[in-house]
Design a protein around this motif. Structure first.
Motif, PDB file in Angstrom:
ATOM      1  N   THR A  29       0.769  -1.020   0.088  1.00  0.00           N
ATOM      2  CA  THR A  29       0.078   0.024   0.077  1.00  0.00           C
ATOM      3  C   THR A  29       0.743   1.251  -0.048  1.00  0.00           C
ATOM      4  O   THR A  29       0.631   2.335  -0.608  1.00  0.00           O
ATOM      5  N   GLU A  30       2.016   1.229   0.921  1.00  0.00           N
ATOM      6  CA  GLU A  30       2.752   2.591   0.972  1.00  0.00           C
ATOM      7  C   GLU A  30       3.222   2.826  -0.531  1.00  0.00           C
ATOM      8  O   GLU A  30       3.345   3.951  -0.986  1.00  0.00           O
ATOM      9  N   TYR A  31       3.859   1.790  -1.309  1.00  0.00           N
ATOM     10  CA  TYR A  31       4.424   1.948  -2.474  1.00  0.00           C
ATOM     11  C   TYR A  31       3.506   2.505  -3.505  1.00  0.00           C
ATOM     12  O   TYR A  31       3.779   3.387  -4.353  1.00  0.00           O
ATOM     13  N   LEU A  32       2.331   1.833  -3.383  1.00  0.00           N
ATOM     14  CA  LEU A  32       1.292   1.887  -4.478  1.00  0.00           C
ATOM     15  C   LEU A  32       0.946   3.497  -4.398  1.00  0.00           C
ATOM     16  O   LEU A  32       0.635   4.233  -5.488  1.00  0.00           O
ATOM     17  N   VAL A  33       0.642   3.936  -2.963  1.00  0.00           N
ATOM     18  CA  VAL A  33      -0.053   5.391  -3.085  1.00  0.00           C
ATOM     19  C   VAL A  33       1.074   6.460  -2.936  1.00  0.00           C
ATOM     20  O   VAL A  33       0.933   7.393  -3.462  1.00  0.00           O
ATOM     21  N   ASP A  34       2.312   6.030  -2.352  1.00  0.00           N
ATOM     22  CA  ASP A  34       3.327   7.118  -2.135  1.00  0.00           C
ATOM     23  C   ASP A  34       4.423   7.270  -3.132  1.00  0.00           C
ATOM     24  O   ASP A  34       5.132   8.383  -3.186  1.00  0.00           O
ATOM     25  N   HIS A  35       4.346   6.210  -3.950  1.00  0.00           N
ATOM     26  CA  HIS A  35       5.431   6.279  -5.034  1.00  0.00           C
ATOM     27  C   HIS A  35       5.023   6.026  -6.445  1.00  0.00           C
ATOM     28  O   HIS A  35       5.067   6.637  -7.291  1.00  0.00           O
ATOM     29  N   THR A  36       4.372   4.794  -6.654  1.00  0.00           N
ATOM     30  CA  THR A  36       3.855   4.478  -8.074  1.00  0.00           C
ATOM     31  C   THR A  36       3.331   5.357  -8.765  1.00  0.00           C
ATOM     32  O   THR A  36       3.166   5.675  -9.940  1.00  0.00           O
ATOM     33  N   ALA A  37       2.237   5.727  -8.305  1.00  0.00           N
ATOM     34  CA  ALA A  37       1.282   6.936  -8.803  1.00  0.00           C
ATOM     35  C   ALA A  37       1.406   8.470  -8.311  1.00  0.00           C
ATOM     36  O   ALA A  37       0.627   9.062  -8.990  1.00  0.00           O
ATOM     37  N   LYS A  38       2.188   8.680  -7.836  1.00  0.00           N
ATOM     38  CA  LYS A  38       2.689   9.866  -7.297  1.00  0.00           C
ATOM     39  C   LYS A  38       2.559  11.084  -8.312  1.00  0.00           C
ATOM     40  O   LYS A  38       1.973  12.312  -8.040  1.00  0.00           O
ATOM     41  N   ALA A  39       3.251  10.674  -9.321  1.00  0.00           N
ATOM     42  CA  ALA A  39       3.286  11.800 -10.413  1.00  0.00           C
ATOM     43  C   ALA A  39       2.084  12.022 -11.105  1.00  0.00           C
ATOM     44  O   ALA A  39       1.760  12.864 -11.779  1.00  0.00           O
ATOM     45  N   TRP A  40       0.917  10.971 -11.142  1.00  0.00           N
ATOM     46  CA  TRP A  40      -0.200  11.283 -11.652  1.00  0.00           C
ATOM     47  C   TRP A  40      -1.351  11.826 -10.652  1.00  0.00           C
ATOM     48  O   TRP A  40      -2.346  12.192 -11.035  1.00  0.00           O
ATOM     49  N   LEU A  41      -1.120  12.070  -9.327  1.00  0.00           N
ATOM     50  CA  LEU A  41      -1.908  12.644  -8.442  1.00  0.00           C
ATOM     51  C   LEU A  41      -1.905  13.707  -7.851  1.00  0.00           C
ATOM     52  O   LEU A  41      -0.871  13.958  -7.636  1.00  0.00           O
ATOM     53  N   LYS A  42      -2.845  14.406  -7.638  1.00  0.00           N
ATOM     54  CA  LYS A  42      -2.995  15.452  -6.420  1.00  0.00           C
ATOM     55  C   LYS A  42      -4.099  15.384  -5.848  1.00  0.00           C
ATOM     56  O   LYS A  42      -4.862  14.768  -5.832  1.00  0.00           O
ATOM     57  N   LYS A  43      -4.110  16.168  -4.377  1.00  0.00           N
ATOM     58  CA  LYS A  43      -4.998  16.168  -3.552  1.00  0.00           C
ATOM     59  C   LYS A  43      -6.230  16.381  -4.123  1.00  0.00           C
ATOM     60  O   LYS A  43      -6.327  17.438  -4.974  1.00  0.00           O
ATOM     61  N   GLY A  44      -7.115  15.496  -3.773  1.00  0.00           N
ATOM     62  CA  GLY A  44      -8.671  15.684  -4.176  1.00  0.00           C
ATOM     63  C   GLY A  44      -8.998  14.792  -5.354  1.00  0.00           C
ATOM     64  O   GLY A  44     -10.030  14.906  -5.912  1.00  0.00           O
TER      65      GLY A  44
END
Length: 325
Positions: free
Chosen positions: A126-141
């Motif tokens: 879960t940590e790598y999925l949320v905080d690393h793998t998709a981080k460049a695609w996402l912003k808060k909200g």
């Protein structure tokens, strides 16, 4: 002597049998760990069935927590009596085993052995999925889609993603699992046994779809996952609970909107000692903060490992499950 679930050939749950084994003394850089709790994961099914090839015989299992009962020479940073945990190391379905200390992390106060055993693999995933793998695609909200929301990773993911400021749509197979997902951070839940996932995602997002889909189911959800993505969106395919995705033409990513695809693994995200320690630290911090709550929903004696696999594969389990040595 120690008890261990050994498997001499791949196949169904009945291939796993309880045996007496001699553990021996730890060598240089090793310690002997007495397990207090062992985690159950779907990757254990892949190992047992042969989908993921491993040397035989083996003890299956890839995560556990316990206490160091004996220390070998040239060991630094660990001592007898330390509470420790690990994941990704094959052979966890046993009472005692020898471990290299480079594979272990300390379990801090405020995190129980059962919690550590149940979430090392799923939690660091879960940590790598949320905080690393998709981080460049996402912003808060932003809104994302996660399949199998009531599963082991799913319940952690809903809480973790919410804590990071994302809104999550989850898919489940029953009203009971829908209620569980809603309690664990999901803003919307789709019961795929009654509803069309793509249509519901379109409705929820007002036709915009989502920038990222997290798919640990595989074959059964592949097509829907692609159809739920925005142009230039990312499909994170991290598991095969329903079976391996058949070979695909790379052109489908173009046809569906210049999509991106990744097939990550925990091993790649914790390949160095520094990465392993950082991931475990982040995980334990989230648990201790209360932002991610861990409920152990099922307990099985080690001798009933086969039954735990039967229940897991038939989707009778929810959340976290541990085997008790």
């Amino acid at each position: 002597m120690s008890k261990s679930i050994l498997m001499y050939e791949n196949g169904g749950p009945e291939k796993m049998q309880l045996h007496d084994v001699e553990v021996g003394a730890p060598g240089p850089g090793q310690v002997k760990v007495r397990h207090t709790a062992i985690g159950l994961n779907f990757i254990d099914v892949y190992t047992r069935s042969g989908l993921y090839a491993t040397p035989l015989p083996n003890a299956v299992g890839r995560e556990a927590a316990g206490i160091i009962v004996e220390v070998g020479p040239k060991v630094r940073g660990f001592k007898k009596g330390d509470r420790v945990a690990y994941c990704g190391v094959l052979g966890a379905y046993c009472q005692e085993r020898l471990m290299g200390v480079d594979q272990l992390v300390h379990v801090p106060k405020g995190v129980s052995d059962e919690q550590a055993a149940a979430i090392m693999l799923k939690g660091m995933t879960t940590e790598y999925l949320v905080d690393h793998t998709a981080k460049a695609w996402l912003k808060k909200g932003d809104t994302v889609l996660f399949h199998a929301a009531a599963g082991g990773v799913g319940l952690l993911f809903g809480q973790w993603a919410k804590a990071r400021g994302y809104k999550v749509i989850g898919t489940v197979s029953s009203p009971e699992k829908a209620a569980l997902a809603k309690k664990n951070g999901y803003k919307w839940v789709i019961d795929y046994s009654k509803e069309n996932v793509v249509e519901q995602v379109m409705k929820i997002t007002k036709g915009k779809k989502v920038p990222v889909v997290f798919d640990g189911v595989g074959k059964d959800t592949w097509a829907a996952s692609l159809d739920c993505l925005q142009p230039r969106g990312l499909l994170v395919s991290f598991g095969n609970a329903s079976g391996t995705v058949p070979p695909q033409s790379v052109g489908i990513l173009n046809a569906k909107g210049s999509l991106y695809l990744t097939r990550p693994s925990l091993g790649a995200y914790t390949a160095t000692r520094a990465d392993l320690e950082a991931s475990a630290k982040s995980l334990f911090k989230m648990v201790k903060s209360g932002k991610v709550k861990i409920a152990i929903d099922q307990h099985y004696p080690l001798a009933e490992a086969a039954q735990s696999h039967i229940d897991l594969e038939s989707r009778k389990t929810t959340g976290q499950t541990v085997l008790v040595p």
